[in-house]
Design a protein around this motif. Structure first.
Motif, mmCIF file in Angstrom:
data_model
loop_
_atom_site.group_PDB
_atom_site.id
_atom_site.type_symbol
_atom_site.label_atom_id
_atom_site.label_comp_id
_atom_site.label_asym_id
_atom_site.label_seq_id
_atom_site.Cartn_x
_atom_site.Cartn_y
_atom_site.Cartn_z
ATOM 1 N N THR A 56 -8.279 -2.282 7.196
ATOM 2 C CA THR A 56 -8.456 -2.865 5.875
ATOM 3 C C THR A 56 -7.952 -1.938 4.777
ATOM 4 O O THR A 56 -7.689 -2.387 3.682
ATOM 5 C CB THR A 56 -9.924 -3.239 5.604
ATOM 6 O OG1 THR A 56 -10.739 -2.184 6.089
ATOM 7 C CG2 THR A 56 -10.288 -4.509 6.316
ATOM 8 N N VAL A 57 -7.847 -0.641 5.068
ATOM 9 C CA VAL A 57 -7.154 0.239 4.131
ATOM 10 C C VAL A 57 -6.102 1.001 4.922
ATOM 11 O O VAL A 57 -6.164 1.091 6.141
ATOM 12 C CB VAL A 57 -8.102 1.254 3.435
ATOM 13 C CG1 VAL A 57 -9.161 0.558 2.625
ATOM 14 C CG2 VAL A 57 -8.728 2.193 4.444
ATOM 15 N N THR A 82 -3.960 -6.722 2.445
ATOM 16 C CA THR A 82 -4.548 -7.754 1.674
ATOM 17 C C THR A 82 -3.577 -8.245 0.698
ATOM 18 O O THR A 82 -3.212 -9.384 0.632
ATOM 19 C CB THR A 82 -5.590 -7.124 0.797
ATOM 20 O OG1 THR A 82 -5.402 -5.779 0.846
ATOM 21 C CG2 THR A 82 -6.847 -7.665 1.083
ATOM 22 N N ASN A 83 -3.193 -7.282 -0.083
ATOM 23 C CA ASN A 83 -2.390 -7.631 -1.199
ATOM 24 C C ASN A 83 -1.049 -7.745 -0.610
ATOM 25 O O ASN A 83 -0.558 -6.805 -0.075
ATOM 26 C CB ASN A 83 -2.376 -6.531 -2.199
ATOM 27 C CG ASN A 83 -3.705 -5.934 -2.228
ATOM 28 O OD1 ASN A 83 -4.652 -6.662 -2.233
ATOM 29 N ND2 ASN A 83 -3.801 -4.641 -2.213
ATOM 30 N N ASN A 139 -5.501 -10.408 7.941
ATOM 31 C CA ASN A 139 -6.252 -9.202 7.638
ATOM 32 C C ASN A 139 -5.694 -7.993 8.362
ATOM 33 O O ASN A 139 -6.248 -6.913 8.292
ATOM 34 C CB ASN A 139 -7.745 -9.410 7.904
ATOM 35 C CG ASN A 139 -8.233 -8.864 9.206
ATOM 36 O OD1 ASN A 139 -7.560 -8.097 9.863
ATOM 37 N ND2 ASN A 139 -9.422 -9.260 9.581
ATOM 38 N N THR A 142 -8.096 -15.955 4.536
ATOM 39 C CA THR A 142 -7.755 -14.569 4.231
ATOM 40 C C THR A 142 -7.933 -13.731 5.470
ATOM 41 O O THR A 142 -7.301 -12.712 5.636
ATOM 42 C CB THR A 142 -8.631 -14.031 3.112
ATOM 43 O OG1 THR A 142 -9.634 -14.970 2.866
ATOM 44 C CG2 THR A 142 -7.818 -13.788 1.888
ATOM 45 N N ILE A 201 -1.103 2.697 -5.561
ATOM 46 C CA ILE A 201 -2.102 3.227 -4.633
ATOM 47 C C ILE A 201 -3.482 3.054 -5.253
ATOM 48 O O ILE A 201 -3.716 3.483 -6.383
ATOM 49 C CB ILE A 201 -1.846 4.716 -4.333
ATOM 50 C CG1 ILE A 201 -0.430 4.907 -3.781
ATOM 51 C CG2 ILE A 201 -2.867 5.233 -3.323
ATOM 52 C CD1 ILE A 201 -0.049 6.345 -3.566
ATOM 53 N N THR A 202 -4.377 2.433 -4.541
ATOM 54 C CA THR A 202 -5.746 2.324 -5.038
ATOM 55 C C THR A 202 -6.611 3.347 -4.321
ATOM 56 O O THR A 202 -6.416 3.610 -3.142
ATOM 57 C CB THR A 202 -6.336 0.927 -4.814
ATOM 58 O OG1 THR A 202 -6.583 0.758 -3.422
ATOM 59 C CG2 THR A 202 -5.403 -0.157 -5.290
#
Lengths: 308, 382, 327
Positions: free
Chosen positions: B103-104, B35-36, B31, B27, B85-86
């Motif tokens: 990471t975001v 991620t998804n 990176n 994973t 959107i998270t």
């Protein structure tokens, strides 16, 4: 005999039962002090008990009261986005627990098997015992820091389910190793002797006999470890992150929401909205229910274990 | 028979150990931001007419911005179901560092990145999304609710560094002639945040800009070296500040404007603050707007500017931009497009920047020219 | 032949399980040392003697001994160390008598009928997550102390040092009480187990000598269970030293000043670590994080020492293996 037992301490406690032939005032006064001390002492355990039960019952009452007020179908099945519900935290918590269990149970159980079956009282076992004691005492925030530095930062897994689950497994490992070993040690020697006499290999003996006997104990240990993991916050703060949506299932670089964080994040000191605060109360209520029911199951298992 | 079991157990143990190790590294391989699998087709368009790829954007950071994102996202995703959107409230520092490492996609922050941070990660954009403000609350029962105390930067600095200890201190009386006789001879309890916070950042920036002695001794930051004042107290979160202030009579606290209603409900008064022009101003929308507009002309193209202690007769002194920290170069075009579209939506006065969202958290929309600057920055996202 | 090699495989596979514990502790230690290295070098002994924790985030980035830091930054852990020690000491002050009282009740004086449900309730306490204790402490305990308990104490006991007004609610007293709640189940359940093992002969002897119940407990039960009791107390100490979330929510979060009374706000190493990490991310030099990691390292060394001693004592005493599982 039974009568004697029941009255063990009433001999002195009840004045009329003392028939002193001499009436020396010094003896009498000493007797009075002793009696006073004894009656003072009788209050002490009761007072301590009340001091501890009152807060406990207050905690249970408060969260049960608030929890019942705010519990609803939407709050259980809705996503946190928009402060609708806790579904993603509930799923996320179980996801984290499942993942860490998958990591730690094989590790812990096999570690316990090795120490109980292959190397009792060896240097290795002594060392593992020592290390487990250390590991069980490491504060969870320190584990969280180590998890953050190694998994999130250095290995680049990011805030994620895997980083959180590995950190949780370090937290759970000592309990599982210890219970497995203890439960195996309690399997009667006669069973091992019988197995050896029948010509079983060690492997067969462990898998078919001793593990089966020790199973309730091992399960109890696993349950206790899981209940600790359910209530953990500090170890997850910097390893799992937070999310308002369902876990994606990705192991790395995908943040996961969990119940204890909801308590921390949505409680009145962090959020001005009543809808958010309600989620915090609900999360606390759910967590208490989950943790207590796991504990009850585990204790029943433990009691049964000690009857073997 | 027995061998079977050994093999099974052996395989499980080995698989777990290997699996854990490899999962990290595999994973790790992708990176670079997503991620998804950002371009994976996870859902078809509900209309069924076209199969667009679904994109996931993640946001994390400021707990002050978090409630706003929590209002925006359901509204936005209802209109554009292809974007997922998270959101998460983890703290501004986390937002900046997560966005920097990729990471975001969106790091929410109450503060822009300082020069020293930018030099580490020059690829970052600081895009203002809205304007927030901060009120100074006090709990002095002698002061009627209808009046507001006047407070200035130097007086607040004096309170927080311990040189002003009583409410009836001459320096406080001086700027509060109207209620000078009501001020009690009681020890002031200054309350500050115990956790790292953007609120601490802008409050200390106000003190730094208005008071040279504070600037030399303490400076500003999300955590600062609070002077040791024997009566002082710390509190966790803005809600904690409200509660601590409400419970401790004669306390003073700086509280994010999202908690304006809470503070009012708790019976706390709020102060008029002295601005750069020397006037004591109320925390009204107009005063916040005039502070923001006063600095429009000086805003650089990267929009990293402090709005604290703005010039102008009506400017409210403690306001700040709430930022989205994003990376210029995104991992793939789909993400970049989705990200720009969302940010543009958020800035649109008819959509994200409309009062329907901002009023609930007491934020103020951006001035039009700042929206233009932000849009220019968003256009740089690739 | 095949079977024997099967046994061998089994042996080695299972050996790995326990070996993981060794690996974990080694990795944790190594990680903490590596990441705290910049702070160890730059802050040196100052870290252990200074009460000032000032990341000075608005300062310029400079290089010191080849390590990046911020000019004017100063990191000292004294406030947090003192807060940790005093709040844990208070926790023991409240927790030990209560824990022993509960243990005596459960093992000696309670009517048979209530023993089981009360043991159960006490053990439940150990299972409640710390964030819930913290939440309760924030909502119920803090305001209760501020409005009821502390004004009373300050009014009537102010002749004793450390009980002077002003009162704050969240602070040392609140942290001590929350921690006491969390360690009582540990002390109570281990001590109860040890007390239950008191040999029948001693009890019979006590009856024969005409001792009162108090005399019997003081002169026979307590000495008999001494090792385990001390072990359980130290174990409780270890737990309270490392407790994070509950304390973070009720401690008040003092920085840069030491408590003058029991009502003062305070901060513990663990709580500060949990609440400051986010700020630390904004330090471009990374020194803030490094200093926090050094704090973690120090905390780990302290709790490890305490725990190893405690567990050795507990195990040397007479308790059942179920209790060993629970701790």
């Amino acid at each position: 005999m039974k009568k004697y037992k029941e009255n063990t301490f009433n001999v002195i406690d009840q004045q009329q039962s003392i028939l002193q032939p001499w009436q020396d005032p010094r003896v009498l006064s000493r007797y009075r002090t002793r009696k006073l001390k004894n009656s003072l002492f009788k209050i002490f355990p009761i007072v301590s008990l009340l001091a501890i039960l009152y807060p406990l019952l207050d905690i249970l009452y408060m969260f049960a009261y608030k929890g019942v007020q705010v519990i609803s179908f939407t709050r259980l099945t809705g996503l946190t986005s928009g402060y609708v519900g806790l579904a993603n935290e509930i799923v996320g918590t179980f996801f984290l627990i499942a993942l860490s269990s998958a990591i730690v149970i094989p590790m812990g159980v096999s570690g316990g098997i090795y120490m109980a079956e292959f190397s009792r009282k060896s240097k290795y076992t002594e060392m593992v015992h020592f290390v487990i004691d250390i590991l069980a005492g490491v504060p969870s925030i320190v584990l969280g820091y180590a998890g953050y530095l190694l998994l999130v930062l250095y290995l680049g897994c990011g805030f994620s389910a895997l980083a959180g689950a590995i950190t949780l497994s370090v937290l759970m490992l000592p309990y599982i190793i210890r219970t497995t070993e203890l439960s195996l040690n309690r399997v009667p020697t006669s069973i091992r002797e019988a197995a050896t006499a029948l010509g079983c290999t060690k492997t067969t003996m462990i898998n078919r006999l001793t593990l089966r006997f020790a199973l309730p104990g091992i399960l109890t240990g696993i349950l206790l470890a899981i209940s600790i993991a359910f209530g953990e916050t500090a170890a997850l703060l910097f390893t799992t992150g937070a999310s308002d949506y369902m876990p994606t299932g990705a192991l790395c670089n995908s943040q996961v929401g969990y119940l204890t964080y909801a308590i921390f994040q949505f409680s009145p000191f962090q959020s001005p909205f009543a809808s958010a605060n309600n989620l915090a109360y609900l999360a606390a209520f759910l967590l208490i229910i989950i943790v207590l029911s796991i504990n009850i199951i585990a204790r029943i298992g433990l009691r049964r274990l000690s009857k073997i | 028979m027995a061998l079977n079991k050994i093999i099974i157990i052996g395989v499980i143990a080995a698989a777990v150990i290997i699996g854990v190790g490899s999962a990290i590294f595999f994973t790790n391989g992708n990176n670079s931001g997503n991620t998804n699998p950002a371009s994976s087709i996870t859902a078809t368009n509900p209309a069924g007419t076209s199969t667009l790829s679904a994109v996931t954007l993640s946001e994390t950071g400021s707990t002050l911005l978090y409630p706003l994102f929590n209002l925006w996202v359901p509204a936005y995703t209802a209109a554009s179901p292809n974007v997922h959107i998270t959101t998460a409230g983890t703290g501004s520092g986390t937002g900046i560092s997560q966005a920097s490492t990729g990471t975001v996609q969106i790091g929410a922050s109450d503060a822009y990145m300082l020069d020293s941070q930018m030099s580490q990660t020059p690829d970052m954009l600081n895009i203002p999304l809205a304007i927030s403000a901060q009120q100074i609350n006090y709990n002095v029962p002698e002061i009627p609710a209808s009046t507001h105390l006047n407070l200035s930067g130097p007086v607040l600095a004096g309170i927080y560094n311990g040189s002003i200890t009583y409410w009836d201190d001459p320096q406080i009386k001086d700027i509060n002639q109207a209620v000078a006789n009501l001020l009690p001879h009681k020890v002031i309890i200054p309350i500050h945040r115990s956790d790292g916070s953007g609120d601490t950042f802008i409050f200390t920036q106000y003190l730094t800009k208005s008071t040279p002695s504070w600037s030399n001794a303490i400076g500003f930051g999300t955590t600062v070296n609070w002077p040791s004042v024997s009566s002082s107290q710390a509190a966790l979160g803005n809600g904690g500040m409200v509660q601590a202030s409400a419970q401790n009579k004669y306390s003073i606290a700086y509280i994010g404007v999202s908690f304006f209603d809470d503070a009012e409900k708790a019976g706390l008064g709020y102060a008029f603050l002295q601005n750069k022009d020397g006037n004591f101003v109320d925390i009204t929308k107009d005063n916040i707007n005039s502070a923001a507009s006063a600095l429009v002309s000086q805003t650089p193209t990267d929009e990293r500017i402090s709005l604290v202690y703005a010039p102008g007769p009506n400017s409210y002194p403690i306001i700040n931009y709430e930022y989205a920290i994003v990376k210029k170069t995104q991992s793939n075009p789909d993400t970049a497009t989705a990200l720009s579209t969302f940010l543009n939506w958020a800035l649109d006065p008819n959509n994200g920047n409309s009062p329907q969202f901002l009023d609930k958290v007491h934020f103020i929309p951006l001035p039009p020219s700042i929206v233009q600057l932000s849009k220019a920055q968003i256009a740089q996202i690739q | 032949m095949q079977h024997r090699s099967a046994d061998k495989i089994y042996k080695y596979v299972t050996a790995m399980g326990g070996g993981n514990a060794l690996l974990f502790i080694f990795v944790i230690g190594a990680i903490l040392v590596i990441f705290s290295y910049p702070s160890l070098v730059v802050n040196g002994l100052h870290f252990f003697s200074s009460i000032t924790w000032n990341p000075h985030l608005s300062g310029e980035m400079i290089t010191m001994n080849g390590i990046k830091t911020i000019s004017g930054a100063s990191y000292g852990m004294v406030v947090f160390a003192v807060g940790t020690l005093i709040s844990s000491a208070l926790a023991l002050l409240f927790g030990v008598p209560i824990g022993l009282g509960v243990a005596i009740f459960l093992s000696q004086t309670a009517p048979k009928k209530v023993t089981a449900p009360i043991s159960f309730l006490v053990e439940m306490m150990a299972g409640i997550p710390s964030v819930i204790y913290g939440f309760w402490g924030f909502i119920v305990l803090g305001p209760f102390l501020l409005n009821v308990v502390e004004p009373g104490l300050a009014a009537h006991l102010s002749f004793i040092p450390f009980f002077n007004p002003p009162v704050y609610g969240y602070g040392l007293l609140a942290s001590g009480m929350i921690l006491a709640l969390m360690i009582v189940p540990i002390i109570a359940s281990i001590s109860r187990d040890a007390m239950l093992q008191t040999p029948k002969e001693l009890k019979e002897g006590a009856v024969a000598l005409g001792l009162t119940k108090w005399e019997f407990i003081r002169s026979m039960v307590l000495p008999f269970a001494k090792t385990s009791i001390i072990g359980s107390i130290i174990l409780g100490l270890g737990r309270s030293l490392g407790e994070t979330m509950a304390v973070a929510m009720v401690a008040g979060g003092a920085v840069n000043y030491l408590p003058h009374t029991f009502f003062y706000s305070t901060n513990t190493m663990a709580a500060f670590m949990a609440l400051s990490m986010d700020s630390a991310f904004t330090d471009p030099s990374g020194m803030f994080i490094s200093a926090l990691v050094e704090l973690a390292l120090v905390l780990m060394i302290i709790t490890t020492t305490v725990n190893v001693i405690a567990r050795a004592l507990v195990k040397r005493g007479f308790i059942s293996s179920e209790t060993v599982i629970k701790i």
